[in-house]
Design a protein around this motif. Structure first.
Motif, PDB file in Angstrom:
ATOM      1  N   VAL A 134       0.651  -1.276   0.171  1.00  0.00           N
ATOM      2  CA  VAL A 134      -0.026  -0.083  -0.056  1.00  0.00           C
ATOM      3  C   VAL A 134       1.118   1.154  -0.040  1.00  0.00           C
ATOM      4  CG1 VAL A 134      -1.671   1.099   1.182  1.00  0.00           C
ATOM      5  CG2 VAL A 134      -1.736  -1.510   1.272  1.00  0.00           C
ATOM      6  N   VAL A 135       0.606   2.144  -0.762  1.00  0.00           N
ATOM      7  CA  VAL A 135       1.366   3.555  -1.067  1.00  0.00           C
ATOM      8  C   VAL A 135       0.618   4.540  -1.123  1.00  0.00           C
ATOM      9  CG1 VAL A 135       3.179   2.344  -2.324  1.00  0.00           C
ATOM     10  CG2 VAL A 135       1.476   3.112  -3.626  1.00  0.00           C
ATOM     11  N   PRO A 136       0.871   5.808  -0.731  1.00  0.00           N
ATOM     12  CA  PRO A 136       0.195   6.996  -0.702  1.00  0.00           C
ATOM     13  C   PRO A 136       0.095   7.523  -2.175  1.00  0.00           C
ATOM     14  CG  PRO A 136       2.312   7.401   0.331  1.00  0.00           C
ATOM     15  CD  PRO A 136       2.182   6.086   0.090  1.00  0.00           C
ATOM     16  N   ALA A 137      -1.075   7.870  -2.657  1.00  0.00           N
ATOM     17  CA  ALA A 137      -1.387   8.448  -3.808  1.00  0.00           C
ATOM     18  C   ALA A 137      -1.950   9.735  -3.812  1.00  0.00           C
ATOM     19  CB  ALA A 137      -1.885   7.698  -4.894  1.00  0.00           C
ATOM     20  N   THR A 138      -1.464  10.853  -4.789  1.00  0.00           N
ATOM     21  CA  THR A 138      -2.167  12.061  -4.991  1.00  0.00           C
ATOM     22  C   THR A 138      -3.169  12.057  -6.332  1.00  0.00           C
ATOM     23  OG1 THR A 138       0.036  13.114  -4.231  1.00  0.00           O
ATOM     24  CG2 THR A 138      -1.682  14.418  -5.226  1.00  0.00           C
ATOM     25  N   VAL A 139      -4.517  12.538  -5.828  1.00  0.00           N
ATOM     26  CA  VAL A 139      -5.512  12.620  -6.784  1.00  0.00           C
ATOM     27  C   VAL A 139      -5.023  13.531  -7.892  1.00  0.00           C
ATOM     28  CG1 VAL A 139      -7.903  12.789  -7.309  1.00  0.00           C
ATOM     29  CG2 VAL A 139      -7.160  11.390  -5.102  1.00  0.00           C
ATOM     30  N   ILE A 140      -4.843  13.209  -9.019  1.00  0.00           N
ATOM     31  CA  ILE A 140      -4.763  14.280 -10.053  1.00  0.00           C
ATOM     32  C   ILE A 140      -5.930  14.780 -10.703  1.00  0.00           C
ATOM     33  CG2 ILE A 140      -3.553  14.637 -12.264  1.00  0.00           C
ATOM     34  CD1 ILE A 140      -1.551  14.300  -9.997  1.00  0.00           C
ATOM     35  N   GLU A 141      -6.954  13.783 -11.029  1.00  0.00           N
ATOM     36  CA  GLU A 141      -8.177  13.969 -11.590  1.00  0.00           C
ATOM     37  C   GLU A 141      -9.425  12.888 -11.370  1.00  0.00           C
ATOM     38  OE1 GLU A 141      -9.810  14.865 -16.198  1.00  0.00           O
ATOM     39  OE2 GLU A 141      -7.892  14.477 -15.896  1.00  0.00           O
ATOM     40  N   VAL A 142     -10.607  13.745 -11.321  1.00  0.00           N
ATOM     41  CA  VAL A 142     -11.733  12.611 -10.869  1.00  0.00           C
ATOM     42  C   VAL A 142     -12.515  12.573 -12.254  1.00  0.00           C
ATOM     43  CG1 VAL A 142     -13.572  12.250  -9.530  1.00  0.00           C
ATOM     44  CG2 VAL A 142     -11.655  13.104  -8.496  1.00  0.00           C
TER      45      VAL A 142
ATOM     46  N   VAL B 128      -7.701   9.283 -11.589  1.00  0.00           N
ATOM     47  CA  VAL B 128      -6.504   9.479 -11.989  1.00  0.00           C
ATOM     48  C   VAL B 128      -5.597   9.973 -10.709  1.00  0.00           C
ATOM     49  CG1 VAL B 128      -4.719  10.375 -13.614  1.00  0.00           C
ATOM     50  CG2 VAL B 128      -7.230   9.959 -14.311  1.00  0.00           C
ATOM     51  N   VAL B 129      -4.530   9.038 -10.588  1.00  0.00           N
ATOM     52  CA  VAL B 129      -3.661   9.353  -9.396  1.00  0.00           C
ATOM     53  C   VAL B 129      -2.092   9.162  -9.598  1.00  0.00           C
ATOM     54  CG1 VAL B 129      -5.448   8.502  -7.779  1.00  0.00           C
ATOM     55  CG2 VAL B 129      -3.513   7.055  -8.521  1.00  0.00           C
ATOM     56  N   ASP B 130      -1.404   9.928  -9.096  1.00  0.00           N
ATOM     57  CA  ASP B 130       0.088   9.823  -9.064  1.00  0.00           C
ATOM     58  C   ASP B 130       0.689   9.241  -7.869  1.00  0.00           C
ATOM     59  OD1 ASP B 130       2.543  10.259  -9.656  1.00  0.00           O
ATOM     60  OD2 ASP B 130       2.561  12.368  -9.088  1.00  0.00           O
ATOM     61  N   VAL B 131       1.540   8.070  -8.085  1.00  0.00           N
ATOM     62  CA  VAL B 131       1.988   7.345  -6.831  1.00  0.00           C
ATOM     63  C   VAL B 131       3.510   7.750  -6.881  1.00  0.00           C
ATOM     64  CG1 VAL B 131       0.456   5.933  -6.589  1.00  0.00           C
ATOM     65  CG2 VAL B 131       2.007   5.309  -8.493  1.00  0.00           C
ATOM     66  N   GLY B 132       4.160   8.612  -7.802  1.00  0.00           N
ATOM     67  CA  GLY B 132       5.683   9.045  -7.807  1.00  0.00           C
ATOM     68  C   GLY B 132       6.384   8.070  -8.801  1.00  0.00           C
ATOM     69  N   LEU B 133       5.645   7.493  -9.511  1.00  0.00           N
ATOM     70  CA  LEU B 133       6.208   6.748 -10.905  1.00  0.00           C
ATOM     71  C   LEU B 133       6.391   7.617 -12.079  1.00  0.00           C
ATOM     72  CD1 LEU B 133       4.302   3.377  -9.971  1.00  0.00           C
ATOM     73  CD2 LEU B 133       6.944   4.141  -9.314  1.00  0.00           C
ATOM     74  N   LYS B 134       6.805   6.956 -13.086  1.00  0.00           N
ATOM     75  CA  LYS B 134       7.062   7.557 -14.652  1.00  0.00           C
ATOM     76  C   LYS B 134       5.436   8.164 -14.978  1.00  0.00           C
ATOM     77  CE  LYS B 134      11.280   5.367 -15.583  1.00  0.00           C
ATOM     78  NZ  LYS B 134      11.986   4.234 -16.788  1.00  0.00           N
ATOM     79  N   THR B 135       4.686   6.979 -14.500  1.00  0.00           N
ATOM     80  CA  THR B 135       3.397   7.464 -15.173  1.00  0.00           C
ATOM     81  C   THR B 135       2.379   7.528 -14.136  1.00  0.00           C
ATOM     82  OG1 THR B 135       2.856   4.915 -15.431  1.00  0.00           O
ATOM     83  CG2 THR B 135       3.955   6.190 -17.228  1.00  0.00           C
ATOM     84  N   GLU B 136       1.095   7.902 -14.491  1.00  0.00           N
ATOM     85  CA  GLU B 136      -0.031   7.998 -13.586  1.00  0.00           C
ATOM     86  C   GLU B 136      -0.804   6.701 -13.746  1.00  0.00           C
ATOM     87  OE1 GLU B 136      -1.910  11.332 -15.310  1.00  0.00           O
ATOM     88  OE2 GLU B 136      -0.693  12.826 -14.237  1.00  0.00           O
ATOM     89  N   GLY B 137      -1.588   6.683 -12.720  1.00  0.00           N
ATOM     90  CA  GLY B 137      -2.434   5.189 -12.890  1.00  0.00           C
ATOM     91  C   GLY B 137      -3.962   5.657 -12.684  1.00  0.00           C
ATOM     92  N   ARG B 138      -4.974   4.982 -13.156  1.00  0.00           N
ATOM     93  CA  ARG B 138      -6.220   5.207 -13.326  1.00  0.00           C
ATOM     94  C   ARG B 138      -6.800   3.985 -12.337  1.00  0.00           C
ATOM     95  NH1 ARG B 138      -7.956   7.897 -17.523  1.00  0.00           N
ATOM     96  NH2 ARG B 138     -10.072   6.828 -17.585  1.00  0.00           N
TER      97      ARG B 138
END
Length: 271
Positions: A5-13, A19-29
């Motif tokens: 489990v990792v913290p993720a920042t919400v980019i867009e709903v 859509v969230v950012d977990v500090g990787l190269k790409t975002e996740g949905r």
């Protein structure tokens, strides 16, 4: 790392995804339906806990799950309760072979049929979907198995109530109780949450062959507390102790040398 489990920042709903950012190269949905159990949908900039399944899939996106993160959070919470031997709140949500399924707030557990209540109950319907405490008997995280008991919680609560009631009683007290059960050697009397034994020899000064000659199930009787065992919490009761002993003053009532007329009640080998 994948599988944690990792913290993720919400980019867009969006309508169907978050859509969230977990500090990787790409975002996740993450499918929006996975946030349905949360109090409300997250907003851009909000940090949420997500489960990282894979860093990158065929589309170059991170594979994330809110449901699995919630499940992992629940497992961690339940493991802490299990270590402290504290109950977990849950609700019976379904019936399975040999018992029931209990929802412990995101994690399903197995409730054996023998662990539902202190006494066997025929209809569990009134208990369904009711949030109540369950004792965690066994946890196996790798296999995803949890075994819980409602009976253990009831027994512990009952023991606390018994100890409290016993603490309020004292030898010599006179109480009213209800006859719950009759056996060959006596009767069990409910004193308001705890049972006491009224032995057949303490029912009457007269000889009686069976307790049913003196008391009936459901009858309210007045008894005296003869003895309390604080270790076993067993209580001995008596009824004849509330009556005058017929042997008291017998010398004055029947002086030696006096003549009386009596009725033969029994004949034995010795008299």
């Amino acid at each position: 790392q994948e599988g944690r489990v990792v913290p993720a920042t919400v980019i867009e709903v969006e309508n169907d995804a978050v859509v969230v950012d977990v500090g990787l190269k790409t975002e996740g949905r993450i499918p929006a339906r996975e946030f349905s159990q949360d109090e409300k949908m997250p907003e851009p900039g909000q940090i949420v806990e997500v489960y990282l399944e894979r860093i990158e899939n065929a589309l170059g996106e991170a594979v994330l799950s809110r449901d699995k993160a919630r499940r992992e959070e629940a497992w961690t919470r339940l493991e802490k309760l299990h270590e402290k031997e504290e109950p977990a709140d849950g609700a019976i949500v379904g019936r399975v072979k040999g018992g029931f399924t209990v929802d412990l707030g995101g994690v399903n557990a197995f409730l054996p049929g023998s662990q539902v209540d202190i006494r066997p109950i025929r209809d569990v319907t009134p208990l369904m979907n009711q949030v109540q405490p369950f004792a965690i008997l066994k946890m196996d995280r790798p296999r995803g198995n949890i075994v819980v008991s409602r009976r253990a919680v009831l027994e512990e609560s009952r023991a606390e109530q018994r100890a409290e009631i016993v603490g309020e009683l004292a030898e010599g007290d006179v109480r009213e109780g209800v006859v719950k059960n009759i056996t060959d050697y006596g009767a069990f009397v409910d004193l308001g949450g705890i049972d006491g034994l009224l032995h057949v020899t303490d029912m009457s000064w007269k000889r009686i062959s069976h307790p049913s000659q003196v008391v009936n199930v459901g009858e309210t009787v007045k008894v005296q507390i003869i003895k309390i065992n604080p270790d076993t919490q067993r209580i001995s009761l008596g009824m004849k102790q509330l009556m005058s002993d017929p042997w008291d003053g017998v010398e004055a009532k029947y002086p030696l040398g006096a003549r009386y007329t009596g009725r033969i009640t029994n004949i034995t080998d010795y008299g």
